[in-house]
Design an enzyme around this catalytic site. Structure first.
Site, PDB file in Angstrom:
ATOM      1  N   ASP B  89      45.310 -49.085  25.689  1.00 12.14           N
ATOM      2  CA  ASP B  89      46.032 -48.345  24.529  1.00 12.14           C
ATOM      3  C   ASP B  89      45.172 -47.439  24.142  1.00 12.14           C
ATOM      4  O   ASP B  89      43.889 -47.689  23.441  1.00 12.14           O
ATOM      5  CB  ASP B  89      46.257 -49.463  23.414  1.00 12.14           C
ATOM      6  CG  ASP B  89      46.907 -48.911  22.276  1.00 12.14           C
ATOM      7  OD1 ASP B  89      47.720 -47.930  22.204  1.00 12.14           O
ATOM      8  OD2 ASP B  89      46.891 -49.370  21.050  1.00 12.14           O
ATOM      9  N   GLY B  92      45.435 -41.456  19.763  1.00 13.67           N
ATOM     10  CA  GLY B  92      46.051 -40.229  19.960  1.00 13.67           C
ATOM     11  C   GLY B  92      45.411 -39.344  19.070  1.00 13.67           C
ATOM     12  O   GLY B  92      45.943 -38.183  19.274  1.00 13.67           O
ATOM     13  N   ASN B 144      60.656 -43.063  20.518  1.00 13.72           N
ATOM     14  CA  ASN B 144      60.699 -44.443  19.683  1.00 13.72           C
ATOM     15  C   ASN B 144      61.387 -43.952  18.196  1.00 13.72           C
ATOM     16  O   ASN B 144      61.559 -42.842  17.753  1.00 13.72           O
ATOM     17  CB  ASN B 144      59.329 -44.714  19.535  1.00 13.72           C
ATOM     18  CG  ASN B 144      59.049 -46.053  18.746  1.00 13.72           C
ATOM     19  OD1 ASN B 144      59.929 -47.143  18.856  1.00 13.72           O
ATOM     20  ND2 ASN B 144      57.831 -46.156  18.113  1.00 13.72           N
ATOM     21  N   MET B 146      64.157 -45.013  17.307  1.00 12.97           N
ATOM     22  CA  MET B 146      65.555 -44.683  17.272  1.00 12.97           C
ATOM     23  C   MET B 146      66.298 -45.251  15.988  1.00 12.97           C
ATOM     24  O   MET B 146      67.382 -44.857  15.533  1.00 12.97           O
ATOM     25  CB  MET B 146      66.324 -45.100  18.406  1.00 12.97           C
ATOM     26  CG  MET B 146      65.872 -44.236  19.819  1.00 12.97           C
ATOM     27  SD  MET B 146      66.419 -42.535  19.592  1.00 12.97           S
ATOM     28  CE  MET B 146      68.187 -42.614  19.538  1.00 12.97           C
ATOM     29  N   LEU B 473       3.549 -22.705  19.730  1.00 15.69           N
ATOM     30  CA  LEU B 473       3.834 -22.038  18.576  1.00 15.69           C
ATOM     31  C   LEU B 473       3.492 -20.071  18.883  1.00 15.69           C
ATOM     32  O   LEU B 473       2.501 -20.004  19.727  1.00 15.69           O
ATOM     33  CB  LEU B 473       3.297 -22.492  17.310  1.00 15.69           C
ATOM     34  CG  LEU B 473       3.984 -23.711  16.886  1.00 15.69           C
ATOM     35  CD1 LEU B 473       3.144 -24.426  15.727  1.00 15.69           C
ATOM     36  CD2 LEU B 473       5.384 -23.674  16.497  1.00 15.69           C
ATOM     37  N   SER B 474       4.176 -19.376  18.322  1.00 17.78           N
ATOM     38  CA  SER B 474       3.685 -18.206  18.133  1.00 17.78           C
ATOM     39  C   SER B 474       2.262 -17.984  17.421  1.00 17.78           C
ATOM     40  O   SER B 474       2.286 -18.700  16.586  1.00 17.78           O
ATOM     41  CB  SER B 474       4.847 -17.142  17.388  1.00 17.78           C
ATOM     42  OG  SER B 474       4.247 -15.975  17.222  1.00 17.78           O
ATOM     43  N   GLY B 477      -2.304 -18.924  20.634  1.00 24.31           N
ATOM     44  CA  GLY B 477      -3.257 -18.485  21.676  1.00 24.31           C
ATOM     45  C   GLY B 477      -2.890 -18.408  22.970  1.00 24.31           C
ATOM     46  O   GLY B 477      -3.786 -18.565  23.922  1.00 24.31           O
ATOM     47  N   LYS B 478      -1.453 -18.462  23.224  1.00 24.27           N
ATOM     48  CA  LYS B 478      -0.987 -19.025  24.813  1.00 24.27           C
ATOM     49  C   LYS B 478      -1.440 -17.485  25.624  1.00 24.27           C
ATOM     50  O   LYS B 478      -1.902 -17.760  26.657  1.00 24.27           O
ATOM     51  CB  LYS B 478       0.520 -18.966  24.712  1.00 24.27           C
ATOM     52  CG  LYS B 478       1.051 -20.146  23.853  1.00 24.27           C
ATOM     53  CD  LYS B 478       2.275 -20.145  24.312  1.00 24.27           C
ATOM     54  CE  LYS B 478       3.190 -19.136  23.443  1.00 24.27           C
ATOM     55  NZ  LYS B 478       3.158 -18.940  22.182  1.00 24.27           N
ATOM     56  N   SER B 546       8.745 -21.266  24.354  1.00 27.58           N
ATOM     57  CA  SER B 546       9.724 -22.195  24.815  1.00 27.58           C
ATOM     58  C   SER B 546       9.834 -23.470  24.161  1.00 27.58           C
ATOM     59  O   SER B 546       9.242 -24.540  24.614  1.00 27.58           O
ATOM     60  CB  SER B 546       9.516 -22.397  26.440  1.00 27.58           C
ATOM     61  OG  SER B 546       8.051 -22.948  26.477  1.00 27.58           O
TER      62      SER B 546
END
Lengths: 299, 636
Positions: B89, B92, B144, B146, B473-474, B477-478, B546
């Protein structure tokens, strides 16, 4: 015309599910409660991996209040088949004297639900097969075959993972686990017909026999050992009874019956007028009690 | 022998599905008496006039009873003299479309309710569309209520006519886009009948109120309809679930086995049949072997058929593992690209370019949704342009798998043509889908095997090419650190290449903005470039904020797990903001840069980085010493 009967189809589906779990889950276990559904599950596991041994252990949560015939049956079958059977009891609860007479619903929680969680944590199982069927109870009727539990072992019925066709997503994070119900689509009648067809051995308590009993709140309770407490006005008598489900003896109602062969049991079950959970005393407490216990980690 | 019919009931919220099913079980005396008592008790509490509310039998979850709607699929089981039934069942409501699809995926037949007093609704069409998509080939429409139309014949005939038209429209719309091989009709049978679920007309017995209707009642039809799956006639096919290991034999029934070194392949037969002695081909390896023994679970047989769970033993050892597909004859295509229709089920939307796990048959592997060709309006069937896909939306997409794999179209075989997409981080089942056809492009674009490869190029340079992925983070020092490391490697005679976020965005990626799909595409391109440089034998230093785990996971997947070294530069937000080399944090705090990482948008700290460097309180040269030491095991 389909060449497979409905029992063939159910068997093939359960076998498929068991093989998927064995192939994909890190550390599965099969819960074994000694009842007829567990006997069918064990039989299916033997078939699914034949000629290999089922590649996982079996686990029985022993409340220490099981019928004696059940524990004897468990130990004998494990030995005969050479399977690994782990038995776990909540020792803390046992030491505190938690029993089915004085503790009511807390007994089930401490000796079954908590014990199960403790055992799963102890061994680090990531997937546990259970013998639950959807025809047993209304909230079970809505549970998926692969049912996910968070790190607290709780079920979240409002957010179940979609399960499409026969593709099961078994990926979980560390600490989470899956309950798997390979018998989801079986009914009680299917179980009995299959036991009959496959000649599966079951605990003798399912067959009618003269047993010592008392009548209590509309249930027939078997006096299995000296720990049974009789209430005022209750007296023990011998009746020919059998059980439709098995659990802790003080909480399991039997039925008067003459059915002492498998054929007679099947005939009686197919014509049965009450569903099998009526003989479990805990389910009557209130509407929705099963769902509440499942959310808390009950099987 | 009794067989099994699995069907799903669907309809919109108040069409009375649960009532219909509940009434059928009640009337056919298929309920146990205590369930019946509980039902009568339950409805007295919830209902005003004390009449039985049959829907309570199925709406099992407490949340549902409180809300009065069905949110998840409920399964019901019953047997009659002639058949075993499992009824799903399904909810819906549009919000629970995915739960409806779960019910439909399981079924051979759909029982769809239409409220005669309201006529055919948008939802009715949506449900037909989902059932067709999920592969249902048999339909029953129960018109149904009816009783509310005084059992009027004309009103019924109008709805009947409309339904016949709609199902033809929807099925042709679903199939027109396919190649010519789709001569199969999307449905095999349709039965339409007038009922009243509440009053029990035409449910288990012919209604005295609608003598003008000549068909049989619902239960009788369900008991007799033939739903045997007529497969396309192609040969034996079995996806391998697992390999039986010979070393751990069971004590049960194995004494009769002669071969003590039994190695077998287990799976369920998805098509055709197989005899002992036949030759099978294993895909994708295309190696062949003869079938020595067939076991249906523990029983040795000469022939096994579709649907059976088997273990096969072959006459020689060939390359077969979980995910392989065993076939007789040529078998399906082996390809790495396909066109498919997806139903999106996750809260997190689908974005093209994102990497997922795909599960098809018994195989799970990484896959990328390359493009969303168009979305399909689930209510009207219209094709719409789409950038992304939200929960409960359907779209046609192109997918690329990480390797060549075995699949069929969904029409040809459900088991090898249906799939799941799984989110690699959350593990959620993000989508289900059906494969329309494989894309030839992947065959034409086979990877050019060059004589001089990565191995030769890197051996010539005397180094092992890796990608050092600096995240943080920005201002952490990456780039300064990556620059310093590159200088040191260069002095050691290593061949390197540095990729920096800002620089790449000025060239290769200048057409990309900062929206989510652009961010994913940015990382995808950078990762592909890094991989090419690695192929050239170079050590790549990639410096990208990233911030999201899923993007880094994507990069790791493209570059290759063994070649990707994640270096987390863990300088704290407080320190980065204090340094504020480019003045960006000040602007972000002033609200001039929305979604700035660390301020308006989160940074997800890597869970298991290969190396962590905290630059605080140390000089650049100290940090570089530290990093060089840790890199030794990979680079030297």
């Amino acid at each position: 015309m389909n060449p497979l009967s409905h029992l063939d189809e159910l068997e093939a589906e359960s076998v498929y599910i068991m093989r998927e779990v064995a192939a994909e889950c890190e550390k599965p276990v099969m819960l074994y409660s000694i009842g007829k559904d567990s006997s069918v599950m064990l039989h299916l596991a033997l078939k699914a991996f034949f000629p290999e041994k089922p590649p996982f252990p079996f686990l029985h949560i022993d409340t220490t209040w099981k019928f004696h015939e059940m524990t004897e049956f468990r130990d004998r079958r494990a030995k005969e088949l050479g399977i690994e059977m782990l038995v776990y009891t909540n020792e803390e609860g046992l030491a505190q004297g938690v029993n089915p007479f004085d503790y009511g619903a807390a007994y089930t929680d401490i000796m079954k639900t908590q014990a199960l969680k403790q055992a799963l944590n102890k061994y680090g199982f990531t997937a546990a097969f259970g013998g639950g069927r959807r025809d047993e109870e209304k909230s079970r009727a809505k549970e998926r075959i692969f049912s996910f539990r968070n790190t607290e072992h709780a079920w979240e019925p409002k957010n179940q993972r979609p399960e499409m066709w026969k593709l099961y997503n078994t990926r979980i994070k560390k600490g989470e686990s899956i309950r798997v119900f390979p018998l989801s689509n079986w009914t009680e009648a299917d179980i009995w017909q299959y036991i009959q067809r496959e000649k599966i051995e079951i605990v003798p308590l399912y067959f009618a026999k003269l047993r010592p009993v008392v009548y209590r709140d509309g249930n027939i309770i078997m006096v299995d050992d000296g720990r049974m407490r009789l209430k005022e006005g209750e007296k023990m008598e011998m009746k020919k009874i059998r059980f439709r489900t098995l659990g802790c003896y003080p909480l399991t109602g039997g039925m008067e019956s003459q059915a002492d062969t498998l054929d007679a049991i099947v005939a009686e079950t197919l014509g049965a007028v009450s569903s099998e959970r009526t003989s479990r005393v805990i389910d009557h407490e209130e509407s929705g009690s099963m769902e509440r216990r499942k959310r808390e980690g009950y099987f | 022998m009794k067989d099994l019919l699995k069907f799903v009931t669907c309809g919109s919220v108040d069409d009375g599905k649960s009532t219909l099913l509940g009434h059928m079980l009640y009337d056919a005396k298929l309920l146990y008496t205590d369930q019946r008592q509980a039902l009568e008790l339950d409805s007295r509490i919830g209902n005003k006039d004390g009449r039985i509310d049959y829907s309570l039998l199925l709406d099992g979850l407490m949340a549902e009873r409180e809300q009065g709607i069905t949110i998840d699929v409920a399964y019901r089981y019953f047997h009659t003299q002639n058949r075993s039934f499992i009824a799903a069942d399904a909810p819906g409501h549009e919000e629970y479309t995915r739960n409806m699809a779960v019910g439909a995926s399981f079924a051979q037949l759909a029982l769809i309710l239409v409220d005669a007093s309201r006529g055919i609704l948008v939802q009715t069409k949506r449900h037909i569309r989902i059932c067709i998509l999920m592969g249902i080939r048999h339909y029953v429409f129960a018109v149904n209520k009816m009783d509310l139309l005084s059992y009027n014949r004309e009103s019924y005939l109008k709805i009947q006519k409309e339904l016949e038209k709609i199902i033809d429209e929807i099925s042709s719309e679903a199939f027109q886009k396919q190649n010519a091989s789709a001569a199969v009709l999307p449905y095999e049978s349709v039965y339409i009948l007038p009922v009243s679920a509440a009053e029990g007309d035409n449910i288990t017995k012919k209604s005295g109120n609608m003598t003008w209707f000549e068909g049989c009642p619902l239960l009788e039809y369900l008991e007799t309809v033939d739903v045997t799956y007529k497969n396309s006639g192609s040969g034996f096919m079995m996806p391998v679930q697992r390999v039986v290991k010979p070393q751990s034999r069971c004590a049960w029934k194995t004494s009769s086995l002669e071969d003590t070194n039994f190695r077998g392949f287990q799976g369920q037969i998805e098509n055709g049949l197989l005899h002992t002695g036949e030759e099978i081909t294993a895909l994708p390896s295309r190696e062949k072997a003869k079938v020595e023994e067939i076991f249906v679970t523990d029983r040795k047989v000469e022939t096994a058929v579709a649907g059976q769970a088997v273990t096969l033993r072959l006459d020689k050892e060939i390359d077969i593992s979980r995910g392989s597909v065993l076939v007789t004859g040529k078998g399906p295509d082996v390809s790495s690209m396909c066109t498919a229709v997806l139903l999106w089920m996750d809260e997190v939307p689908l974005l093209a370019g994102k990497n997922y796990y795909i599960k098809v048959g018994t195989k799970m592997l990484p896959a990328t949704v390359m493009s969303i060709k168009y979305s399909i309006d689930v209510n009207t069937g219209m094709h719409l342009p789409a950038q992304q896909l939200q929960k409960n939306e359907i779209a046609c997409c192109d997918l690329v798998f990480s390797e060549k794999t075995v699949f069929t179209s969904f029409e040809q075989n459900k088991a090898l043509g249906g799939f799941l997409l799984i989110d690699r981080i959350s593990n959620q089942t993000a989508a289900c889908g059906v494969i329309r056809h494989s894309l030839r492009r992947s065959d034409n674009l086979t990877w050019q095997e060059t004589t001089i490869g990565r191995k030769e190029r890197s051996e010539q340079k005397g180094q092992s090419p890796k990608t050092l992925w600096f995240t943080g983070l920005s201002g952490a020092g990456k780039t300064a650190l990556a620059n310093e490391i590159e200088k040191r490697l260069w002095k050691m005679g290593k061949h390197t290449m540095l990729l920096d976020g800002d620089n790449v965005r000025m060239g290769l990626n200048k057409n990309l903005g900062f929206k989510e799909q652009d961010r994913i595409e940015n990382i995808r391109r950078v990762s592909e470039v890094a991989k090419l440089f690695n192929d050239a034998g170079l050590i790549v230093l990639a410096s990208f904020i990233s911030p999201f785990e899923r993007d880094r996971e994507n990069a790791r997947e493209i570059i290759g797990r063994d070649d990707f070294i994640e270096i987390y530069v863990s300088t704290s937000l407080k320190e980065c903001e204090r340094r504020d080399v480019k003045g960006l944090y000040r602007k972000a705090r002033a609200g001039e840069i929305p979604n700035f990482t660390g301020i308006g948008s989160p940074y997800e700290v890597p869970e298991n980085p290969d190396i962590v460097i905290n630059t605080e309180g140390k000089s650049l040269s100290e940090n570089a010493d530290d990093l060089m030491r840790q890199l030794e095991k990979w680079l030297l």
